[in-house]
Design a protein around this motif. Structure first.
Motif, PDB file in Angstrom:
ATOM      1  N   ASN A  50     -43.973  42.962 -36.464  1.00 26.46           N
ATOM      2  CA  ASN A  50     -44.435  41.986 -35.475  1.00 26.46           C
ATOM      3  C   ASN A  50     -43.527  41.952 -34.251  1.00 26.46           C
ATOM      4  OD1 ASN A  50     -46.616  41.197 -37.055  1.00 26.46           O
ATOM      5  ND2 ASN A  50     -45.472  39.579 -38.091  1.00 26.46           N
ATOM      6  N   CYS A  51     -42.216  42.066 -34.476  1.00 26.68           N
ATOM      7  CA  CYS A  51     -41.279  42.069 -33.352  1.00 26.68           C
ATOM      8  C   CYS A  51     -41.492  43.288 -32.457  1.00 26.68           C
ATOM      9  CB  CYS A  51     -39.836  42.032 -33.864  1.00 26.68           C
ATOM     10  SG  CYS A  51     -39.321  40.440 -34.524  1.00 26.68           S
ATOM     11  N   VAL A  52     -41.712  44.448 -33.084  1.00 29.47           N
ATOM     12  CA  VAL A  52     -41.952  45.663 -32.299  1.00 29.47           C
ATOM     13  C   VAL A  52     -43.245  45.531 -31.504  1.00 29.47           C
ATOM     14  CG1 VAL A  52     -42.397  48.145 -32.414  1.00 29.47           C
ATOM     15  CG2 VAL A  52     -40.661  47.120 -33.897  1.00 29.47           C
ATOM     16  N   HIS A  53     -44.251  44.907 -32.087  1.00 29.77           N
ATOM     17  CA  HIS A  53     -45.524  44.721 -31.401  1.00 29.77           C
ATOM     18  C   HIS A  53     -45.390  43.814 -30.187  1.00 29.77           C
ATOM     19  CE1 HIS A  53     -48.251  45.960 -35.033  1.00 29.77           C
ATOM     20  NE2 HIS A  53     -47.671  46.982 -34.428  1.00 29.77           N
ATOM     21  N   ILE A  54     -44.393  42.918 -30.196  1.00 31.89           N
ATOM     22  CA  ILE A  54     -44.169  42.051 -29.036  1.00 31.89           C
ATOM     23  C   ILE A  54     -43.771  42.878 -27.818  1.00 31.89           C
ATOM     24  CG2 ILE A  54     -42.683  40.234 -28.090  1.00 31.89           C
ATOM     25  CD1 ILE A  54     -42.589  39.026 -30.897  1.00 31.89           C
ATOM     26  N   GLY A  55     -43.023  43.953 -28.058  1.00 31.22           N
ATOM     27  CA  GLY A  55     -42.564  44.802 -26.964  1.00 31.22           C
ATOM     28  C   GLY A  55     -41.048  44.816 -26.862  1.00 31.22           C
ATOM     29  N   PRO A  56     -40.500  45.186 -25.707  1.00 28.53           N
ATOM     30  CA  PRO A  56     -39.045  45.279 -25.538  1.00 28.53           C
ATOM     31  C   PRO A  56     -38.305  44.001 -25.902  1.00 28.53           C
ATOM     32  CG  PRO A  56     -40.153  46.322 -23.693  1.00 28.53           C
ATOM     33  CD  PRO A  56     -41.227  45.659 -24.504  1.00 28.53           C
ATOM     34  N   VAL A  57     -38.878  42.844 -25.572  1.00 32.35           N
ATOM     35  CA  VAL A  57     -38.207  41.582 -25.908  1.00 32.35           C
ATOM     36  C   VAL A  57     -38.064  41.431 -27.420  1.00 32.35           C
ATOM     37  CG1 VAL A  57     -38.372  39.068 -25.794  1.00 32.35           C
ATOM     38  CG2 VAL A  57     -38.980  40.441 -23.800  1.00 32.35           C
ATOM     39  N   GLY A  58     -39.095  41.779 -28.159  1.00 28.24           N
ATOM     40  CA  GLY A  58     -39.036  41.713 -29.613  1.00 28.24           C
ATOM     41  C   GLY A  58     -38.031  42.695 -30.183  1.00 28.24           C
ATOM     42  N   ILE A  59     -37.929  43.885 -29.600  1.00 30.37           N
ATOM     43  CA  ILE A  59     -36.974  44.881 -30.077  1.00 30.37           C
ATOM     44  C   ILE A  59     -35.548  44.435 -29.775  1.00 30.37           C
ATOM     45  CG2 ILE A  59     -36.198  47.275 -29.826  1.00 30.37           C
ATOM     46  CD1 ILE A  59     -39.083  48.055 -29.259  1.00 30.37           C
ATOM     47  N   ILE A  60     -35.344  43.798 -28.618  1.00 26.86           N
ATOM     48  CA  ILE A  60     -34.023  43.222 -28.316  1.00 26.86           C
ATOM     49  C   ILE A  60     -33.649  42.197 -29.383  1.00 26.86           C
ATOM     50  CG2 ILE A  60     -32.770  41.716 -26.719  1.00 26.86           C
ATOM     51  CD1 ILE A  60     -34.214  43.116 -24.426  1.00 26.86           C
ATOM     52  N   GLY A  61     -34.626  41.378 -29.769  1.00 26.86           N
ATOM     53  CA  GLY A  61     -34.379  40.401 -30.817  1.00 26.86           C
ATOM     54  C   GLY A  61     -33.988  41.047 -32.128  1.00 26.86           C
ATOM     55  N   LEU A  62     -34.611  42.178 -32.455  1.00 29.19           N
ATOM     56  CA  LEU A  62     -34.256  42.906 -33.670  1.00 29.19           C
ATOM     57  C   LEU A  62     -32.829  43.437 -33.592  1.00 29.19           C
ATOM     58  CD1 LEU A  62     -37.531  44.931 -34.392  1.00 29.19           C
ATOM     59  CD2 LEU A  62     -36.617  42.999 -35.703  1.00 29.19           C
ATOM     60  N   GLY A  63     -32.438  43.908 -32.401  1.00 32.97           N
ATOM     61  CA  GLY A  63     -31.075  44.398 -32.222  1.00 32.97           C
ATOM     62  C   GLY A  63     -30.045  43.304 -32.430  1.00 32.97           C
ATOM     63  N   ILE A  64     -30.350  42.106 -31.940  1.00 33.14           N
ATOM     64  CA  ILE A  64     -29.441  40.969 -32.135  1.00 33.14           C
ATOM     65  C   ILE A  64     -29.377  40.594 -33.610  1.00 33.14           C
ATOM     66  CG2 ILE A  64     -29.071  38.529 -31.621  1.00 33.14           C
ATOM     67  CD1 ILE A  64     -30.384  39.019 -28.903  1.00 33.14           C
ATOM     68  N   ALA A  65     -30.540  40.511 -34.243  1.00 32.54           N
ATOM     69  CA  ALA A  65     -30.602  40.115 -35.653  1.00 32.54           C
ATOM     70  C   ALA A  65     -29.888  41.119 -36.548  1.00 32.54           C
ATOM     71  CB  ALA A  65     -32.058  39.968 -36.074  1.00 32.54           C
ATOM     72  N   GLU A  66     -29.977  42.407 -36.195  1.00 33.44           N
ATOM     73  CA  GLU A  66     -29.342  43.445 -37.011  1.00 33.44           C
ATOM     74  C   GLU A  66     -27.833  43.248 -37.059  1.00 33.44           C
ATOM     75  OE1 GLU A  66     -26.928  46.995 -37.274  1.00 33.44           O
ATOM     76  OE2 GLU A  66     -27.657  46.320 -35.298  1.00 33.44           O
ATOM     77  N   LYS A  67     -27.250  42.685 -35.995  1.00 35.87           N
ATOM     78  CA  LYS A  67     -25.813  42.439 -35.970  1.00 35.87           C
ATOM     79  C   LYS A  67     -25.439  41.111 -36.624  1.00 35.87           C
ATOM     80  CE  LYS A  67     -24.008  46.043 -34.053  1.00 35.87           C
ATOM     81  NZ  LYS A  67     -23.585  46.070 -32.646  1.00 35.87           N
ATOM     82  N   LEU A  68     -26.251  40.097 -36.442  1.00 44.63           N
ATOM     83  CA  LEU A  68     -25.910  38.771 -36.966  1.00 44.63           C
ATOM     84  C   LEU A  68     -26.316  38.592 -38.426  1.00 44.63           C
ATOM     85  CD1 LEU A  68     -26.834  36.506 -33.914  1.00 44.63           C
ATOM     86  CD2 LEU A  68     -24.639  37.558 -34.505  1.00 44.63           C
ATOM     87  N   PHE A  69     -27.385  39.273 -38.841  1.00 46.45           N
ATOM     88  CA  PHE A  69     -27.885  39.151 -40.220  1.00 46.45           C
ATOM     89  C   PHE A  69     -28.131  40.549 -40.789  1.00 46.45           C
ATOM     90  CE2 PHE A  69     -29.593  35.752 -37.508  1.00 46.45           C
ATOM     91  CZ  PHE A  69     -28.925  34.655 -38.048  1.00 46.45           C
ATOM     92  N   PRO A  70     -27.066  41.283 -41.110  1.00 50.80           N
ATOM     93  CA  PRO A  70     -27.209  42.697 -41.521  1.00 50.80           C
ATOM     94  C   PRO A  70     -27.653  42.857 -42.968  1.00 50.80           C
ATOM     95  CG  PRO A  70     -24.908  42.063 -41.548  1.00 50.80           C
ATOM     96  CD  PRO A  70     -25.664  40.863 -41.045  1.00 50.80           C
ATOM     97  N   PHE A  71     -28.844  42.321 -43.278  1.00 40.32           N
ATOM     98  CA  PHE A  71     -29.345  42.429 -44.647  1.00 40.32           C
ATOM     99  C   PHE A  71     -29.897  43.827 -44.933  1.00 40.32           C
ATOM    100  CE2 PHE A  71     -30.178  37.840 -43.600  1.00 40.32           C
ATOM    101  CZ  PHE A  71     -29.106  37.353 -44.335  1.00 40.32           C
ATOM    102  N   VAL A  72     -30.443  44.471 -43.914  1.00 40.35           N
ATOM    103  CA  VAL A  72     -31.018  45.805 -44.073  1.00 40.35           C
ATOM    104  C   VAL A  72     -30.151  46.800 -43.311  1.00 40.35           C
ATOM    105  CG1 VAL A  72     -33.048  47.247 -43.701  1.00 40.35           C
ATOM    106  CG2 VAL A  72     -33.329  44.821 -44.238  1.00 40.35           C
ATOM    107  N   PRO A  73     -29.742  47.912 -43.929  1.00 40.18           N
ATOM    108  CA  PRO A  73     -28.925  48.908 -43.224  1.00 40.18           C
ATOM    109  C   PRO A  73     -29.604  49.360 -41.932  1.00 40.18           C
ATOM    110  CG  PRO A  73     -29.027  49.414 -45.568  1.00 40.18           C
ATOM    111  CD  PRO A  73     -30.007  48.310 -45.327  1.00 40.18           C
ATOM    112  N   SER A  74     -28.819  49.481 -40.890  1.00 40.05           N
ATOM    113  CA  SER A  74     -29.387  49.839 -39.589  1.00 40.05           C
ATOM    114  C   SER A  74     -30.057  51.203 -39.619  1.00 40.05           C
ATOM    115  CB  SER A  74     -28.297  49.815 -38.510  1.00 40.05           C
ATOM    116  OG  SER A  74     -27.261  50.747 -38.815  1.00 40.05           O
TER     117      SER A  74
END
Length: 212
Positions: free
Chosen positions: A14-38
């Motif tokens: 869903n985040c990817v479908h939002i577009g660049p803003v959603g992908i930026i959000g995924l990049g932030i989440a990957e650093k703050l909540f690293p539950f899934v390996p990058s």
């Protein structure tokens, strides 16, 4: 467990479908909540980008921006902690995570002399790429250099992973063959990074030996 994995996958899509803003959000989440390996999440993002027929370059830049923004949060935490409290933390809890005072001092010396390079290389190492911003903040690494090194490292790490996922999603190759190529690429990339870091650490240790 499978329900959680499904929910995470749906959120990512869903985040990817939002577009660049959603992908930026995924990049932030990957650093703050690293539950899934990058290296897993980024390949999946590349697959979704291909399926959506979006621009790969825009996705790579957006993810690097988000990853840098996430690291900036950890940088701020290190800045707030300060050197004294950080040193106390290393003495008390460092041995439990393999971080001895001598290693911490070597890292501090390396930061003082190779800021951009250390930050860039650190972004290519799983786990370390999440928390390397903390000592950067503690040591007062200039913000401009911190952002530059982190952004470069995020590009170096994210580009091949997103490109790999994009290739898998954009071709009609056999799924088993695609998975084999993905695994081989990830293993090769990690081996190359580990080899480079070990060689760099040996040189750094010779130049700046730990205090006895």
């Amino acid at each position: 467990m499978s329900a959680i994995a499904t929910e995470l996958a749906d959120l990512l899509i869903n985040c990817v479908h939002i577009g660049p803003v959603g992908i930026i959000g995924l990049g932030i989440a990957e650093k703050l909540f690293p539950f899934v390996p990058s290296y897993v999440a980024f390949v999946v993002i590349g697959i979704v980008v291909a399926a959506k027929q979006s621009d790969l370059t825009s996705a790579i830049l957006a993810l690097a921006i988000g990853s840098t923004a996430g690291s900036l949060c950890w940088y701020g935490i290190g800045l707030i902690l300060g050197e004294r409290r950080s040193a106390t933390f290393v003495r008390r809890f460092g041995p439990y995570i393999g971080l001895t005072p001598a290693r911490y001092q070597r890292a501090a010396n390396a930061f003082q002399r190779n800021l951009v390079l250390i930050l860039a290389v650190g972004q290519t190492l799983p786990v370390i790429r999440v928390y390397i911003a903390i000592p950067a903040g503690v040591l007062g690494v200039p913000l401009a250099r911190f952002l530059l090194g982190t952004f470069i490292g995020s590009l170096v790490w994210g580009t091949p992973l997103l490109a790999l996922g994009f290739w898998i999603g954009d071709t009609n190759s056999d799924p088993a063959f695609a998975a084999l190529i993905a695994v081989a690429t990830l293993i090769g990339l990690e081996a190359l990074i580990v080899w480079g870091c070990r060689r760099f650490n040996r040189r750094t240790s010779r130049r700046h030996p730990a205090p006895s």
